[in-house]
Design a protein around this motif. Sequence first.
Motif, PDB file in Angstrom:
ATOM      1  N   PRO A   1       0.829  -1.209   0.000  1.00  0.00           N
ATOM      2  CA  PRO A   1       0.000   0.000   0.000  1.00  0.00           C
ATOM      3  C   PRO A   1       0.863   1.260   0.000  1.00  0.00           C
ATOM      4  O   PRO A   1       2.070   1.186   0.167  1.00  0.00           O
ATOM      5  CB  PRO A   1      -0.789  -0.120   1.306  1.00  0.00           C
ATOM      6  CG  PRO A   1       0.033  -0.999   2.187  1.00  0.00           C
ATOM      7  CD  PRO A   1       0.765  -1.950   1.287  1.00  0.00           C
TER       8      PRO A   1
ATOM      9  N   HIS B   1      -7.179   7.440  -0.399  1.00  0.00           N
ATOM     10  CA  HIS B   1      -7.343   6.668  -1.625  1.00  0.00           C
ATOM     11  C   HIS B   1      -7.802   7.589  -2.743  1.00  0.00           C
ATOM     12  O   HIS B   1      -8.237   8.714  -2.501  1.00  0.00           O
ATOM     13  CB  HIS B   1      -8.322   5.501  -1.414  1.00  0.00           C
ATOM     14  CG  HIS B   1      -9.744   5.887  -1.062  1.00  0.00           C
ATOM     15  ND1 HIS B   1     -10.673   6.276  -2.011  1.00  0.00           N
ATOM     16  CD2 HIS B   1     -10.389   5.925   0.125  1.00  0.00           C
ATOM     17  CE1 HIS B   1     -11.830   6.519  -1.414  1.00  0.00           C
ATOM     18  NE2 HIS B   1     -11.695   6.330  -0.119  1.00  0.00           N
TER      19      HIS B   1
ATOM     20  N   GLN C   1     -10.518   2.719  -7.585  1.00  0.00           N
ATOM     21  CA  GLN C   1     -10.109   1.759  -6.555  1.00  0.00           C
ATOM     22  C   GLN C   1      -9.590   0.445  -7.133  1.00  0.00           C
ATOM     23  O   GLN C   1      -9.073  -0.374  -6.395  1.00  0.00           O
ATOM     24  CB  GLN C   1     -11.303   1.468  -5.637  1.00  0.00           C
ATOM     25  CG  GLN C   1     -11.807   2.664  -4.872  1.00  0.00           C
ATOM     26  CD  GLN C   1     -10.876   3.036  -3.751  1.00  0.00           C
ATOM     27  OE1 GLN C   1     -10.631   2.263  -2.840  1.00  0.00           O
ATOM     28  NE2 GLN C   1     -10.311   4.223  -3.830  1.00  0.00           N
TER      29      GLN C   1
ATOM     30  N   VAL D   1      -4.178   3.243  -2.623  1.00  0.00           N
ATOM     31  CA  VAL D   1      -4.722   3.120  -1.267  1.00  0.00           C
ATOM     32  C   VAL D   1      -3.563   3.155  -0.276  1.00  0.00           C
ATOM     33  O   VAL D   1      -2.533   2.521  -0.528  1.00  0.00           O
ATOM     34  CB  VAL D   1      -5.464   1.768  -1.091  1.00  0.00           C
ATOM     35  CG1 VAL D   1      -5.902   1.579   0.354  1.00  0.00           C
ATOM     36  CG2 VAL D   1      -6.662   1.660  -2.010  1.00  0.00           C
TER      37      VAL D   1
ATOM     38  N   THR E   1      -3.321  -4.033   5.065  1.00  0.00           N
ATOM     39  CA  THR E   1      -4.231  -3.562   4.026  1.00  0.00           C
ATOM     40  C   THR E   1      -4.606  -4.750   3.141  1.00  0.00           C
ATOM     41  O   THR E   1      -3.720  -5.399   2.570  1.00  0.00           O
ATOM     42  CB  THR E   1      -3.573  -2.449   3.182  1.00  0.00           C
ATOM     43  OG1 THR E   1      -3.223  -1.360   4.054  1.00  0.00           O
ATOM     44  CG2 THR E   1      -4.521  -1.931   2.099  1.00  0.00           C
TER      45      THR E   1
ATOM     46  N   LYS F   1      -6.328  -6.302  -0.162  1.00  0.00           N
ATOM     47  CA  LYS F   1      -6.586  -5.745  -1.496  1.00  0.00           C
ATOM     48  C   LYS F   1      -6.431  -6.804  -2.584  1.00  0.00           C
ATOM     49  O   LYS F   1      -5.489  -7.568  -2.585  1.00  0.00           O
ATOM     50  CB  LYS F   1      -5.578  -4.614  -1.741  1.00  0.00           C
ATOM     51  CG  LYS F   1      -5.722  -3.933  -3.086  1.00  0.00           C
ATOM     52  CD  LYS F   1      -6.624  -2.727  -2.958  1.00  0.00           C
ATOM     53  CE  LYS F   1      -6.575  -1.889  -4.203  1.00  0.00           C
ATOM     54  NZ  LYS F   1      -7.901  -1.765  -4.819  1.00  0.00           N
TER      55      LYS F   1
ATOM     56  N   ASN G   1      -9.797  -2.673   4.808  1.00  0.00           N
ATOM     57  CA  ASN G   1     -10.247  -3.306   3.577  1.00  0.00           C
ATOM     58  C   ASN G   1     -10.127  -2.261   2.463  1.00  0.00           C
ATOM     59  O   ASN G   1     -10.973  -1.387   2.322  1.00  0.00           O
ATOM     60  CB  ASN G   1     -11.688  -3.810   3.712  1.00  0.00           C
ATOM     61  CG  ASN G   1     -12.158  -4.519   2.440  1.00  0.00           C
ATOM     62  OD1 ASN G   1     -11.527  -4.411   1.381  1.00  0.00           O
ATOM     63  ND2 ASN G   1     -13.266  -5.235   2.530  1.00  0.00           N
ATOM     64  N   GLY G   2      -9.058  -2.361   1.681  1.00  0.00           N
ATOM     65  CA  GLY G   2      -8.787  -1.395   0.612  1.00  0.00           C
ATOM     66  C   GLY G   2      -9.331  -1.828  -0.732  1.00  0.00           C
ATOM     67  O   GLY G   2      -8.906  -1.320  -1.772  1.00  0.00           O
ATOM     68  N   SER G   3     -10.274  -2.752  -0.717  1.00  0.00           N
ATOM     69  CA  SER G   3     -10.832  -3.311  -1.946  1.00  0.00           C
ATOM     70  C   SER G   3     -11.646  -2.296  -2.736  1.00  0.00           C
ATOM     71  O   SER G   3     -12.129  -1.307  -2.196  1.00  0.00           O
ATOM     72  CB  SER G   3     -11.745  -4.489  -1.582  1.00  0.00           C
ATOM     73  OG  SER G   3     -12.317  -5.036  -2.734  1.00  0.00           O
TER      74      SER G   3
ATOM     75  N   THR H   1     -16.026  -3.199   2.379  1.00  0.00           N
ATOM     76  CA  THR H   1     -15.196  -2.313   1.579  1.00  0.00           C
ATOM     77  C   THR H   1     -15.020  -0.974   2.297  1.00  0.00           C
ATOM     78  O   THR H   1     -16.015  -0.354   2.693  1.00  0.00           O
ATOM     79  CB  THR H   1     -15.895  -2.049   0.232  1.00  0.00           C
ATOM     80  OG1 THR H   1     -16.378  -3.285  -0.265  1.00  0.00           O
ATOM     81  CG2 THR H   1     -14.962  -1.412  -0.766  1.00  0.00           C
TER      82      THR H   1
END
Length: 492
Positions: free
Chosen positions: A68, A137, A150, A155, A176, A178, A258-260, A297
């Motif tokens: 990240p 982000h 995204q 992120v 993180t 992802k 949750n950087g999804s 998310t």
Amino acid sequence: MVPSRSSRRSFLAKSSGAAAATLLAHSFTAAALGQTEPADYSLTIANTPIELSPMHIVSVTTYNGQFPGPLLRFKEGQRVTVDVRNDTDVPEQLHWHGQTLPSEVDGAAEEGTPYIAPHSRQRISFVPGPSGFRFYHTHVRAGSDLGRGQYSGLVGPVYIEPKENPGRYDREVFLTLKEFEPTFSRGGDMDMDFLSPATTVKTLKDTGESAMKASLAKGMPKGFEVGYGAFTINGKMLGHGEPIRVKRGERVLFHVLNGSAGEIRSLALPGHTFTIVAMDGNPLPKPVPVPYLWIGTAERISAIVEMNHPGVWIMGDTGDDDRHHGMGIVVEYAGATGKPQWVAPKPFKWNYAAFGHAATPGVPPDEVFEMTFAKDNAAIAGFNRWTINGVAYPNDQMMAKPMFLLKQGKRYRLKMRNASDDIHPIHLHRHSFELTRIAGQSTSGVMKDVVMVGGYQEVEVDFVANNPGPTLFHCHQQLHMDYGFMALFDYA
Ligand SMILES: [Cu+2]
């Protein structure tokens, strides 16, 4: 790579000749741009290769060439300057998720934040807050471009130090979560039934199901969904990063993000309990132990794990397929050897109300805004269109007409009704809200900035209008927000 954070005066005092020359060059560039002091932090947005594993080196847009992005540590209330350089060919936005910043720097064109133009640098300045685990982000619309928004690697975590730090833990670990290598499919989304209470609302279900039936009867296929080829924690697929090395008896505070772009994740560590102390960076009324985490998310969970079960373990998603494709990280006790072990936990339902008090807040709202979320199946070139109270956010407009008007100082309740079968992680910018009702169950005391609204369910949250300026409200799934699932709030 670490963010550049330098106090110019102290740096000058101890700098060697070579360092002073570098500093001079830096000052010259800054002076040419009309700014003589270096910024506290700098972030560069560029397309770079990232090694998720030796067999998965992906080209994505990143901050400072890493995923990240660098952990930014701020101090609550202490002004910072950040230089953001955009080395790509497209305009960018950098959103400070979970902070209460002015609309001009919050990082959403829908609120009027200026874009960071291609191949340009922008310096911003703000007073960080509130304290706790936040993140930054990109906030551009990706639409059908799976390289943008995204879906990229844009992120990074933020930790804002509180004025006092009462936590009892030995150390912190930031994680993180992802996915990478996104593709569209028409398979329909997988059903997830981990939310509790499971109560659905009949009228919402009837509306949603009849709309879907009508559309399928017209011969329309299901709208596109996004799937992924590679799954990572801190940018590494399971088995390819450094393990988390722990000692027996240690109390580790995990900050999980949750950087999804749109997935909901779970995270378990066999034989261990997570004691959740904060959600979305905000302390809970009291710590709550859980067997494992569910995290929507853009949600964040801060939880203490007491390391009392020696071994070499896989900390990973409870979904076998996602874990096998990389969603995990090894936790290794000092002195332990052998292959990392995974033990599937018993299914565990996630009830937000379990983290708060068993009653609605004592303060009633001044006004209630009702919202119904609905899906028009495959209505835009194969993509589902999303509406709030029948209106999709205009895709050709940045600042749309506000849907809801706020009066400063008033307390509002959002009554969100989901007439679709998807779970939506709903986010309000620039404000925190209090959970007040989850699928019919009353609660209070849990402050968040994202909440998952279950399929055909109702969720209510309260917030105080205490931060004037245009404010965006949206589903945090990139695919949903890009195709209408946004609304603008503004102050009257
Ligand atoms: Cu959504």
